[in-house]
Design a protein around this motif. Structure first.
Motif, PDB file in Angstrom:
ATOM      1  N   ALA A 181      35.947  48.050  30.558  1.00 51.09           N
ATOM      2  CA  ALA A 181      34.663  47.903  31.237  1.00 51.09           C
ATOM      3  C   ALA A 181      34.619  46.585  32.006  1.00 51.09           C
ATOM      4  O   ALA A 181      34.170  46.532  33.158  1.00 51.09           O
ATOM      5  CB  ALA A 181      33.524  47.966  30.226  1.00 51.09           C
ATOM      6  N   ASN A 182      35.102  45.511  31.400  1.00 50.99           N
ATOM      7  CA  ASN A 182      35.119  44.217  32.081  1.00 50.99           C
ATOM      8  C   ASN A 182      36.020  44.248  33.309  1.00 50.99           C
ATOM      9  O   ASN A 182      35.681  43.679  34.356  1.00 50.99           O
ATOM     10  CB  ASN A 182      35.590  43.122  31.119  1.00 50.99           C
ATOM     11  CG  ASN A 182      34.562  42.780  30.070  1.00 50.99           C
ATOM     12  OD1 ASN A 182      33.381  43.101  30.210  1.00 50.99           O
ATOM     13  ND2 ASN A 182      34.992  42.125  29.009  1.00 50.99           N
ATOM     14  N   PHE A 183      37.162  44.893  33.184  1.00 49.42           N
ATOM     15  CA  PHE A 183      38.083  44.978  34.325  1.00 49.42           C
ATOM     16  C   PHE A 183      37.410  45.673  35.506  1.00 49.42           C
ATOM     17  O   PHE A 183      37.426  45.167  36.637  1.00 49.42           O
ATOM     18  CB  PHE A 183      39.356  45.725  33.919  1.00 49.42           C
ATOM     19  CG  PHE A 183      40.312  45.943  35.060  1.00 49.42           C
ATOM     20  CD1 PHE A 183      41.124  44.926  35.504  1.00 49.42           C
ATOM     21  CD2 PHE A 183      40.387  47.183  35.691  1.00 49.42           C
ATOM     22  CE1 PHE A 183      42.008  45.122  36.570  1.00 49.42           C
ATOM     23  CE2 PHE A 183      41.261  47.392  36.746  1.00 49.42           C
ATOM     24  CZ  PHE A 183      42.080  46.363  37.184  1.00 49.42           C
ATOM     25  N   PHE A 184      36.793  46.823  35.252  1.00 51.42           N
ATOM     26  CA  PHE A 184      36.191  47.568  36.359  1.00 51.42           C
ATOM     27  C   PHE A 184      34.901  46.917  36.858  1.00 51.42           C
ATOM     28  O   PHE A 184      34.514  47.122  38.015  1.00 51.42           O
ATOM     29  CB  PHE A 184      35.974  49.023  35.955  1.00 51.42           C
ATOM     30  CG  PHE A 184      37.235  49.821  35.941  1.00 51.42           C
ATOM     31  CD1 PHE A 184      37.803  50.265  37.122  1.00 51.42           C
ATOM     32  CD2 PHE A 184      37.890  50.092  34.748  1.00 51.42           C
ATOM     33  CE1 PHE A 184      39.002  50.971  37.124  1.00 51.42           C
ATOM     34  CE2 PHE A 184      39.086  50.796  34.738  1.00 51.42           C
ATOM     35  CZ  PHE A 184      39.644  51.238  35.923  1.00 51.42           C
ATOM     36  N   ALA A 185      34.250  46.116  36.030  1.00 49.09           N
ATOM     37  CA  ALA A 185      33.040  45.412  36.465  1.00 49.09           C
ATOM     38  C   ALA A 185      33.349  44.132  37.232  1.00 49.09           C
ATOM     39  O   ALA A 185      32.451  43.543  37.840  1.00 49.09           O
ATOM     40  CB  ALA A 185      32.169  45.073  35.257  1.00 49.09           C
ATOM     41  N   SER A 186      34.603  43.693  37.220  1.00 44.97           N
ATOM     42  CA  SER A 186      34.952  42.396  37.800  1.00 44.97           C
ATOM     43  C   SER A 186      34.902  42.363  39.321  1.00 44.97           C
ATOM     44  O   SER A 186      35.044  41.298  39.920  1.00 44.97           O
ATOM     45  CB  SER A 186      36.345  41.976  37.323  1.00 44.97           C
ATOM     46  OG  SER A 186      37.344  42.840  37.847  1.00 44.97           O
ATOM     47  N   GLY A 187      34.707  43.516  39.945  1.00 39.59           N
ATOM     48  CA  GLY A 187      34.636  43.571  41.401  1.00 39.59           C
ATOM     49  C   GLY A 187      35.500  44.637  42.031  1.00 39.59           C
ATOM     50  O   GLY A 187      35.499  44.815  43.253  1.00 39.59           O
ATOM     51  N   VAL A 188      36.232  45.378  41.205  1.00 42.31           N
ATOM     52  CA  VAL A 188      37.129  46.437  41.696  1.00 42.31           C
ATOM     53  C   VAL A 188      36.405  47.381  42.656  1.00 42.31           C
ATOM     54  O   VAL A 188      36.955  47.790  43.690  1.00 42.31           O
ATOM     55  CB  VAL A 188      37.716  47.214  40.504  1.00 42.31           C
ATOM     56  CG1 VAL A 188      38.457  48.454  40.978  1.00 42.31           C
ATOM     57  CG2 VAL A 188      38.634  46.313  39.667  1.00 42.31           C
ATOM     58  N   LEU A 189      35.159  47.712  42.351  1.00 47.58           N
ATOM     59  CA  LEU A 189      34.421  48.692  43.151  1.00 47.58           C
ATOM     60  C   LEU A 189      34.076  48.165  44.538  1.00 47.58           C
ATOM     61  O   LEU A 189      33.725  48.948  45.431  1.00 47.58           O
ATOM     62  CB  LEU A 189      33.150  49.117  42.414  1.00 47.58           C
ATOM     63  CG  LEU A 189      33.379  49.792  41.062  1.00 47.58           C
ATOM     64  CD1 LEU A 189      32.061  50.042  40.347  1.00 47.58           C
ATOM     65  CD2 LEU A 189      34.152  51.095  41.231  1.00 47.58           C
ATOM     66  N   GLU A 190      34.175  46.850  44.740  1.00 48.52           N
ATOM     67  CA  GLU A 190      33.912  46.272  46.055  1.00 48.52           C
ATOM     68  C   GLU A 190      34.952  46.691  47.089  1.00 48.52           C
ATOM     69  O   GLU A 190      34.736  46.561  48.291  1.00 48.52           O
ATOM     70  CB  GLU A 190      33.861  44.742  45.972  1.00 48.52           C
ATOM     71  CG  GLU A 190      32.726  44.184  45.146  1.00 48.52           C
ATOM     72  CD  GLU A 190      31.370  44.321  45.831  1.00 48.52           C
ATOM     73  OE1 GLU A 190      31.330  44.628  47.039  1.00 48.52           O
ATOM     74  OE2 GLU A 190      30.341  44.114  45.147  1.00 48.52           O
ATOM     75  N   LEU A 191      36.084  47.200  46.636  1.00 47.55           N
ATOM     76  CA  LEU A 191      37.113  47.661  47.573  1.00 47.55           C
ATOM     77  C   LEU A 191      36.736  48.978  48.239  1.00 47.55           C
ATOM     78  O   LEU A 191      37.308  49.330  49.272  1.00 47.55           O
ATOM     79  CB  LEU A 191      38.459  47.809  46.849  1.00 47.55           C
ATOM     80  CG  LEU A 191      39.129  46.508  46.413  1.00 47.55           C
ATOM     81  CD1 LEU A 191      40.350  46.818  45.557  1.00 47.55           C
ATOM     82  CD2 LEU A 191      39.518  45.662  47.620  1.00 47.55           C
ATOM     83  N   GLY A 192      35.807  49.716  47.663  1.00 47.32           N
ATOM     84  CA  GLY A 192      35.407  50.981  48.264  1.00 47.32           C
ATOM     85  C   GLY A 192      36.580  51.928  48.405  1.00 47.32           C
ATOM     86  O   GLY A 192      37.398  52.098  47.491  1.00 47.32           O
ATOM     87  N   ALA A 193      36.697  52.542  49.582  1.00 49.25           N
ATOM     88  CA  ALA A 193      37.754  53.529  49.818  1.00 49.25           C
ATOM     89  C   ALA A 193      39.133  52.891  49.942  1.00 49.25           C
ATOM     90  O   ALA A 193      40.138  53.607  49.977  1.00 49.25           O
ATOM     91  CB  ALA A 193      37.442  54.324  51.092  1.00 49.25           C
ATOM     92  N   ARG A 194      39.213  51.575  50.008  1.00 51.39           N
ATOM     93  CA  ARG A 194      40.512  50.899  50.075  1.00 51.39           C
ATOM     94  C   ARG A 194      41.204  50.872  48.715  1.00 51.39           C
ATOM     95  O   ARG A 194      42.394  50.544  48.638  1.00 51.39           O
ATOM     96  CB  ARG A 194      40.341  49.462  50.580  1.00 51.39           C
ATOM     97  CG  ARG A 194      39.929  49.340  52.046  1.00 51.39           C
ATOM     98  CD  ARG A 194      39.639  47.883  52.390  1.00 51.39           C
ATOM     99  NE  ARG A 194      39.274  47.676  53.776  1.00 51.39           N
ATOM    100  CZ  ARG A 194      38.074  47.901  54.302  1.00 51.39           C
ATOM    101  NH1 ARG A 194      37.100  48.366  53.512  1.00 51.39           N
ATOM    102  NH2 ARG A 194      37.824  47.668  55.576  1.00 51.39           N
TER     103      ARG A 194
END
Length: 273
Positions: free
Chosen positions: A91-104
């Protein structure tokens, strides 16, 4: 259409300055320049520590929309916890900002230490925890703990796209049919390694992506790939492209500056414009 996503593992290397990178190029422009030459990159930093949402956002802003950023999963999950009781760490890994990459966002590579041997139950449980879409990753990210205060957490995906996962194993005990069947069941790719180390060489069609990490054929992280060697890798890429899979190849022979040049050379052999 399947894509040859050929790149390098990291981009901040001093030996590349004035060589692969033009003389005088600002360090803040290095990723943008890399993205003008190659279609993908693999990030090592996410293996060593949790990054910040602003960092992922900056990477997205510095690259074209069709650029792909693959990530190495946290070593806290793989090497310290050894895949056991990892729900909060994931959960911490995916909350760290990974989703900010969007489709990249490209595949996420979970590199196991050589001391982890084949254990069907352990691997099955771990692969079952991994989110398969950015929406699912957002739900998982909401379970982060106070290691990530609210201002350092991102739990809302920018887009709803699939997430592919890749497993890199480094013990020969994984070379069994049961491991291949497990990867098939979870739609997880196995890394095709190339290195002068006794790591297993796996070349199996267990996922909708193919993934290779080239660490240097004769000297770990150092040796340059020959023309004949790259011809062989081009054939490997073509085989999986013809099978309808995106093909990821990342060069990690960076210590003497060969990685970006070898990546460009391989891309030229398989480029599909």
């Amino acid at each position: 259409m399947p894509r040859p996503l050929i790149g390098v593992s990291g981009w901040s290397y001093d030996s590349w300055r004035g060589d692969f990178y033009p003389e005088g190029l600002a360090r803040t422009k290095q990723l943008t320049y890399l993205a003008s030459q190659l279609p993908a990159v693999e990030v090592n930093g996410t293996f060593y520590s949790l990054q910040r949402p602003t960092t992922f956002r900056r990477w997205a802003e510095q690259t074209p929309e069709d650029f792909v950023v693959s990530l190495k999963g946290s070593r806290y999950v793989t090497h310290l916890l050894r895949l056991v009781n990892v729900e909060t760490a994931l959960a911490n890994f995916f909350a760290s900002g990974v989703l900010e990459l969007g489709a990249r966002l490209g595949p996420i590579v979970w590199q196991l230490p050589a001391t982890i041997t084949w254990d069907a139950d352990l691997i099955d449980r771990f692969l079952g925890l991994l989110p398969r879409t950015t929406v699912a990753a957002g739900r998982l990210a909401e379970q982060h703990d106070d290691r990530l205060p609210p201002e350092r957490a991102t739990t809302t995906p920018l887009v709803d796209v699939p997430i592919h996962h890749v497993l890199e194993v480094r013990h020969e005990s994984f070379v069994v049919p049961e491991f291949e069947a497990l990867l098939h069941r979870h739609d997880v790719a196995a890394v095709r390694n190339d290195a002068p180390k006794p790591w297993p060489v796996l070349d199996i069609a267990s996922s909708s992506v193919a993934y290779a990490r080239l660490h240097g054929h004769t000297r770990l992280y150092a040796s340059r790939y020959s023309d004949a060697g790259l011809d062989g890798w081009a054939q490997w890429c073509e085989r999986w492209l013809e099978a309808g899979r995106d093909v990821h190849v990342y060069f990690d022979n960076d210590s003497e500056g060969h990685a970006p040049h070898d990546a460009v050379r391989l891309l030229g052999r398989v480029r599909r414009d």
